[in-house]
Scaffold this motif. Structure first.
Motif, mmCIF file in Angstrom:
data_model
loop_
_atom_site.group_PDB
_atom_site.id
_atom_site.type_symbol
_atom_site.label_atom_id
_atom_site.label_comp_id
_atom_site.label_asym_id
_atom_site.label_seq_id
_atom_site.Cartn_x
_atom_site.Cartn_y
_atom_site.Cartn_z
ATOM 1 N N ALA A 30 0.687 -1.196 -0.080
ATOM 2 C CA ALA A 30 0.058 -0.003 0.238
ATOM 3 C C ALA A 30 1.035 1.128 0.031
ATOM 4 C CB ALA A 30 -0.785 -0.018 1.200
ATOM 5 N N SER A 31 0.469 2.127 -0.689
ATOM 6 C CA SER A 31 1.062 3.548 -0.492
ATOM 7 C C SER A 31 -0.156 4.657 -0.558
ATOM 8 C CB SER A 31 1.968 3.792 -2.034
ATOM 9 O OG SER A 31 0.926 3.744 -2.958
ATOM 10 N N PHE A 32 0.174 5.900 -0.421
ATOM 11 C CA PHE A 32 -0.933 6.997 -0.371
ATOM 12 C C PHE A 32 -0.675 7.934 -1.395
ATOM 13 C CE2 PHE A 32 2.484 8.131 2.778
ATOM 14 C CZ PHE A 32 2.629 9.611 2.478
ATOM 15 N N TYR A 33 -2.027 8.568 -1.847
ATOM 16 C CA TYR A 33 -1.911 9.573 -2.622
ATOM 17 C C TYR A 33 -1.012 10.659 -2.471
ATOM 18 C CZ TYR A 33 -6.315 8.049 -4.907
ATOM 19 O OH TYR A 33 -7.160 7.021 -5.452
ATOM 20 N N LYS A 90 2.868 -2.201 -9.328
ATOM 21 C CA LYS A 90 2.889 -3.502 -8.592
ATOM 22 C C LYS A 90 2.148 -3.345 -7.324
ATOM 23 C CE LYS A 90 7.195 -4.831 -10.988
ATOM 24 N NZ LYS A 90 8.271 -5.456 -10.846
ATOM 25 N N ARG A 91 1.827 -2.159 -6.983
ATOM 26 C CA ARG A 91 1.143 -1.766 -5.443
ATOM 27 C C ARG A 91 -0.447 -2.320 -5.753
ATOM 28 N NH1 ARG A 91 3.034 2.884 -7.084
ATOM 29 N NH2 ARG A 91 1.108 3.850 -7.090
ATOM 30 N N LEU A 92 -0.701 -3.084 -4.514
ATOM 31 C CA LEU A 92 -2.112 -3.403 -4.478
ATOM 32 C C LEU A 92 -3.179 -2.304 -4.282
ATOM 33 C CD1 LEU A 92 -4.135 -5.750 -3.930
ATOM 34 C CD2 LEU A 92 -3.487 -5.700 -1.610
ATOM 35 N N ILE A 93 -2.663 -1.065 -3.521
ATOM 36 C CA ILE A 93 -3.878 -0.198 -3.147
ATOM 37 C C ILE A 93 -3.281 1.109 -2.740
ATOM 38 C CG2 ILE A 93 -3.847 -0.876 -0.671
ATOM 39 C CD1 ILE A 93 -6.863 -0.467 -0.767
ATOM 40 N N ASP A 94 -3.584 2.242 -3.327
ATOM 41 C CA ASP A 94 -3.226 3.594 -2.868
ATOM 42 C C ASP A 94 -4.390 4.226 -1.941
ATOM 43 O OD1 ASP A 94 -0.820 3.619 -4.067
ATOM 44 O OD2 ASP A 94 -1.558 4.696 -5.858
ATOM 45 N N LEU A 95 -3.868 4.563 -0.764
ATOM 46 C CA LEU A 95 -4.971 5.158 0.297
ATOM 47 C C LEU A 95 -4.881 6.713 0.179
ATOM 48 C CD1 LEU A 95 -3.938 2.595 2.874
ATOM 49 C CD2 LEU A 95 -5.894 2.385 1.612
ATOM 50 N N ALA A 99 -6.236 7.720 5.384
ATOM 51 C CA ALA A 99 -6.400 6.267 5.719
ATOM 52 C C ALA A 99 -4.899 5.884 6.098
ATOM 53 C CB ALA A 99 -6.672 5.579 4.472
ATOM 54 N N ALA A 100 -3.938 6.333 5.143
ATOM 55 C CA ALA A 100 -2.546 5.872 5.661
ATOM 56 C C ALA A 100 -2.190 6.458 7.050
ATOM 57 C CB ALA A 100 -1.696 6.389 4.526
ATOM 58 N N ASN A 101 -2.683 7.485 7.371
ATOM 59 C CA ASN A 101 -2.421 8.032 8.761
ATOM 60 C C ASN A 101 -2.879 7.079 9.859
ATOM 61 O OD1 ASN A 101 -1.285 10.076 10.437
ATOM 62 N ND2 ASN A 101 -3.449 10.890 10.769
ATOM 63 N N ALA A 107 5.297 8.111 7.562
ATOM 64 C CA ALA A 107 6.842 8.118 7.350
ATOM 65 C C ALA A 107 7.493 7.317 6.620
ATOM 66 C CB ALA A 107 7.263 8.227 8.878
ATOM 67 N N LEU A 108 6.932 6.031 6.581
ATOM 68 C CA LEU A 108 7.699 5.135 5.549
ATOM 69 C C LEU A 108 7.264 5.227 4.061
ATOM 70 C CD1 LEU A 108 6.906 1.893 7.873
ATOM 71 C CD2 LEU A 108 8.882 3.159 7.627
ATOM 72 N N GLY A 109 5.962 5.787 3.804
ATOM 73 C CA GLY A 109 5.555 5.845 2.389
ATOM 74 C C GLY A 109 4.883 4.511 1.924
ATOM 75 N N MET A 110 5.247 3.555 2.312
ATOM 76 C CA MET A 110 4.605 2.366 1.827
ATOM 77 C C MET A 110 4.588 1.409 2.875
ATOM 78 S SD MET A 110 5.800 1.292 -2.040
ATOM 79 C CE MET A 110 7.074 2.737 -2.530
ATOM 80 N N CYS A 111 3.534 0.272 2.873
ATOM 81 C CA CYS A 111 3.716 -0.625 3.958
ATOM 82 C C CYS A 111 2.903 -2.017 3.316
ATOM 83 C CB CYS A 111 3.253 -0.427 5.182
ATOM 84 S SG CYS A 111 1.352 -0.407 5.239
#
Length: 125
Positions: A30-33, A90-95, A99-101, A107-111
């Motif tokens: 997952a990452s975020f917009y 290759k990412r599954l989802i962008d939040l 939601a990422a918070n 801080a990591l950018g992805m998980c």
């Protein structure tokens, strides 16, 4: 012959149940917009708001509500799939940032996450 048919039927039902369950849960990155998308139109036609609990995914139908779990800290958030991602990601989802918070990975950018379908209101996209 009847016994073989019964065993084949049980095997088919078991496989179908497994395949359906597997389809409803997926693990990936997952990452975020980025903030630059705030105010732009999503694939569903909604205006993107980084403070809403929504997401983009190429694996789940638009209108699907999913539960996203951060596999590192077990934090969870419910989001609505209302957008699509780039075709070759290759990412599954962008939040959204919100939601990422909640999942505590800003801080990591992805998980690594697990995404489970909660409901599927819209089947076509």
């Amino acid at each position: 012959m009847k016994k073989i048919f019964i065993h084949l039927f049980i095997l088919l039902v078991s496989f179908t149940s497994f395949a359906q369950k597997k389809h409803h849960t997926k693990t990936g990155i997952a990452s975020f917009y980025h903030q630059k998308f705030h105010g732009k139109k999503t694939a569903s036609g909604e205006i993107f708001n980084n403070q809403n609990l929504t997401a983009a995914s190429n694996y789940f139908a638009l209108g699907t509500k999913v539960l996203v779990t951060n596999l590192k800290n077990n934090k969870q958030v419910f989001v609505l799939i209302n957008d699509r991602m780039a075709k070759h990601t290759k990412r599954l989802i962008d939040l959204t940032y919100a939601a990422a918070n909640q999942l505590e990975f800003i801080a990591l950018g992805m998980c690594k996450v697990k995404v489970e379908i909660v409901n599927n209101e819209v089947e076509n996209d």
